[in-house]
Motif scaffolding. Structure first.
Motif, mmCIF file in Angstrom:
data_model
loop_
_atom_site.group_PDB
_atom_site.id
_atom_site.type_symbol
_atom_site.label_atom_id
_atom_site.label_comp_id
_atom_site.label_asym_id
_atom_site.label_seq_id
_atom_site.Cartn_x
_atom_site.Cartn_y
_atom_site.Cartn_z
ATOM 1 N N CYS A 1 37.888 34.858 69.733
ATOM 2 C CA CYS A 1 37.971 34.961 68.269
ATOM 3 C C CYS A 1 38.183 36.436 67.987
ATOM 4 C CB CYS A 1 36.663 34.453 67.674
ATOM 5 S SG CYS A 1 36.544 34.807 65.924
ATOM 6 N N ARG A 2 39.369 36.908 68.323
ATOM 7 C CA ARG A 2 39.579 38.361 68.322
ATOM 8 C C ARG A 2 40.478 38.795 67.168
ATOM 9 N NH1 ARG A 2 41.371 40.504 73.919
ATOM 10 N NH2 ARG A 2 43.272 39.420 73.300
ATOM 11 N N ASN A 3 40.005 39.825 66.507
ATOM 12 C CA ASN A 3 40.799 40.468 65.458
ATOM 13 C C ASN A 3 41.202 39.516 64.342
ATOM 14 O OD1 ASN A 3 40.816 43.003 66.966
ATOM 15 N ND2 ASN A 3 42.034 41.846 68.421
ATOM 16 N N VAL A 4 40.271 38.645 63.982
ATOM 17 C CA VAL A 4 40.502 37.780 62.825
ATOM 18 C C VAL A 4 39.320 37.858 61.865
ATOM 19 C CG1 VAL A 4 39.709 35.647 64.017
ATOM 20 C CG2 VAL A 4 41.178 35.475 62.029
ATOM 21 N N ILE A 5 38.083 37.925 62.386
ATOM 22 C CA ILE A 5 36.950 37.919 61.444
ATOM 23 C C ILE A 5 36.889 39.206 60.610
ATOM 24 C CG2 ILE A 5 35.477 36.255 62.681
ATOM 25 C CD1 ILE A 5 33.872 38.871 63.532
ATOM 26 N N ILE A 6 37.571 40.260 61.077
ATOM 27 C CA ILE A 6 37.598 41.482 60.256
ATOM 28 C C ILE A 6 38.240 41.225 58.884
ATOM 29 C CG2 ILE A 6 37.509 43.668 61.574
ATOM 30 C CD1 ILE A 6 40.593 43.200 61.977
ATOM 31 N N TYR A 7 39.030 40.171 58.791
ATOM 32 C CA TYR A 7 39.670 39.887 57.496
ATOM 33 C C TYR A 7 38.757 39.074 56.576
ATOM 34 C CZ TYR A 7 43.711 41.431 60.105
ATOM 35 O OH TYR A 7 44.568 42.186 60.862
ATOM 36 N N PHE A 8 37.610 38.612 57.106
ATOM 37 C CA PHE A 8 36.722 37.724 56.340
ATOM 38 C C PHE A 8 35.507 38.488 55.807
ATOM 39 C CE2 PHE A 8 38.119 34.268 59.600
ATOM 40 C CZ PHE A 8 39.330 34.113 58.938
ATOM 41 N N ASP A 9 34.846 37.921 54.803
ATOM 42 C CA ASP A 9 33.607 38.559 54.344
ATOM 43 C C ASP A 9 32.422 38.082 55.193
ATOM 44 O OD1 ASP A 9 33.091 36.028 53.393
ATOM 45 O OD2 ASP A 9 33.293 36.535 51.279
ATOM 46 N N LYS A 10 31.267 38.703 54.971
ATOM 47 C CA LYS A 10 30.076 38.427 55.793
ATOM 48 C C LYS A 10 29.713 36.942 55.785
ATOM 49 C CE LYS A 10 28.167 41.924 57.925
ATOM 50 N NZ LYS A 10 29.450 42.191 58.536
ATOM 51 N N LYS A 11 29.798 36.337 54.598
ATOM 52 C CA LYS A 11 29.390 34.935 54.467
ATOM 53 C C LYS A 11 30.271 34.044 55.356
ATOM 54 C CE LYS A 11 29.169 31.417 50.844
ATOM 55 N NZ LYS A 11 30.520 30.841 50.932
ATOM 56 N N THR A 12 31.580 34.253 55.268
ATOM 57 C CA THR A 12 32.510 33.458 56.075
ATOM 58 C C THR A 12 32.283 33.735 57.561
ATOM 59 O OG1 THR A 12 34.088 33.697 54.274
ATOM 60 C CG2 THR A 12 34.960 32.865 56.362
ATOM 61 N N GLN A 13 32.058 35.003 57.899
ATOM 62 C CA GLN A 13 31.828 35.359 59.309
ATOM 63 C C GLN A 13 30.605 34.611 59.832
ATOM 64 O OE1 GLN A 13 31.455 39.593 59.871
ATOM 65 N NE2 GLN A 13 33.546 40.003 59.258
ATOM 66 N N GLN A 14 29.538 34.594 59.040
ATOM 67 C CA GLN A 14 28.291 33.983 59.522
ATOM 68 C C GLN A 14 28.435 32.471 59.676
ATOM 69 O OE1 GLN A 14 24.962 35.712 57.447
ATOM 70 N NE2 GLN A 14 25.418 37.618 58.502
ATOM 71 N N GLU A 15 29.162 31.866 58.716
ATOM 72 C CA GLU A 15 29.402 30.422 58.839
ATOM 73 C C GLU A 15 30.177 30.131 60.126
ATOM 74 O OE1 GLU A 15 29.496 29.687 54.050
ATOM 75 O OE2 GLU A 15 31.385 29.510 55.170
ATOM 76 N N LEU A 16 31.165 31.000 60.393
ATOM 77 C CA LEU A 16 31.975 30.798 61.598
ATOM 78 C C LEU A 16 31.149 30.981 62.867
ATOM 79 C CD1 LEU A 16 35.425 32.477 60.952
ATOM 80 C CD2 LEU A 16 34.959 30.099 61.487
ATOM 81 N N PHE A 17 30.286 31.998 62.895
ATOM 82 C CA PHE A 17 29.479 32.229 64.097
ATOM 83 C C PHE A 17 28.604 31.008 64.398
ATOM 84 C CE2 PHE A 17 29.740 37.026 63.104
ATOM 85 C CZ PHE A 17 30.925 37.118 63.809
#
Ligand SMILES: C[S@@+](CC[C@H](N)C(=O)[O-])C[C@H]1O[C@@H](n2cnc3c(N)ncnc32)[C@H](O)[C@@H]1O
Length: 287
Positions: free
Chosen positions: A225-241
């Motif tokens: 999952c490389r160089n994509v979550i930088i485009y998302f906000d914290k909430k989206t990142q955490q849901e994805l993790f």
């Protein structure tokens, strides 16, 4: 000259705000004022291709036909920068540490599943496939080994599926890999190379928005999952993790890009390499 021509359309604050909201709701990508010029450039291309007269006309089209326009729009707005063996240390880790580990760990079911979850034009999943061919020579024909490559952008997926690249894209990779895994184009295609079918056989390309349902069951042994979550906000990142954690096999790896981190989710993983995280074998429930 180019600059003057590029600014021949006017992008109002209202239209820019609408575009930012649309991109956020559709792809989770956060745009702010610093991206205004980039948005301008990319959407100007669509406006010209569609022979529209203004941003306003495009704005109205988006408002009226969001479903119809979504794909085209998202393809234009995503940043698809990638390369073969980008962040090479991840492929070293795969070859020297993870594949030997998986040979032992998965010896009963003889199955390995890897997911390149923002695969762009395919350089990342093909680099994974090359590494598998190098590290699992004696297992490829008898084990069930597959790499899933997904992206939201249908244009990059088509390029990935085709597996045809400008030969400059492979300039930096080892000579041996060039010889074994690529065929050279001839005649009009002299400037191109094509990945060989033994790599393509390992891969499946599918369109997938990370924000939507994931149709695959998993479990995956490794997720890139490389160089994509930088485009998302914290909430989206955490849901994805949370979702990556759930779909990883116990002992599975989550690999992020060089400038990315797990934030507070780090505690659920073991940090085993540079931006390489392992879900513990005896894993705790997150919720
Ligand atoms: C900068 S590229 C990274 C490519 C590759 N992982 C690498 O590190 O070289 C980011 C990719 O993420 C994709 N992307 C952006 N938002 C996405 C989403 N919501 N779902 C799936 N892919 C997305 C883009 O289309 C783009 O191809």
């Amino acid at each position: 000259m180019e600059k003057i021509r590029e600014h021949s359309f006017r992008l109002s604050d209202k239209e820019f705000k609408f575009i930012c909201q649309f991109v956020y709701e559709t792809a989770g990508i956060v745009l702010n004022d610093s991206k205004r010029e980039m948005v301008y450039r990319r959407l100007t291309r669509i406006i010209r291709e569609r022979s529209l007269s203004s941003f306003h006309a495009y704005y109205q089209l988006l408002k009226l036909n969001p479903e119809q326009e979504k794909n085209y729009f998202i393809n234009a707005i995503t940043t698809n920068l990638t390369s073969f063996f980008r962040e090479e240390h991840h492929f070293d880790f795969l070859l020297k540490t993870e594949l030997p580990y998986l040979i032992k760990k998965n010896k009963n079911d003889k199955r390995i599943r890897i997911w390149s979850s923002a695969s762009s034009t395919g350089e990342e999943p093909y680099s994974i496939a090359i590494t598998l061919c190098e590290g699992l020579k004696n297992y490829l024909s008898s084990w069930d080994i597959k790499v899933l490559a997904t992206d939201i952008d249908s244009d990059v997926l088509s390029k990935g599926k085709a597996g045809i690249y400008d030969k400059r894209r492979i300039e930096e990779i080892p000579e041996r890999y060039k010889k074994i895994y690529f065929s050279k184009g001839t005649g009009l295609n002299e400037s191109k190379v094509k990945v060989l079918s033994n790599l393509q056989k390992l891969l499946t390309f599918k369109q997938l928005n990370l924000l939507h349902e994931w149709p695959m069951k998993g479990p995956f042994d490794i997720i890139f999952c490389r160089n994509v979550i930088i485009y998302f906000d914290k909430k989206t990142q955490q849901e994805l993790f949370e979702r990556y954690y759930e779909i990883l096999a116990p002992g599975g790896l989550l690999i992020l890009g060089h400038s990315e981190n797990l934030g507070s989710y780090q505690k659920y993983f073991e940090n085993v390499g540079r931006t390489v995280f392992r879900k513990p074998i005896l894993s705790a429930a997150m919720r």
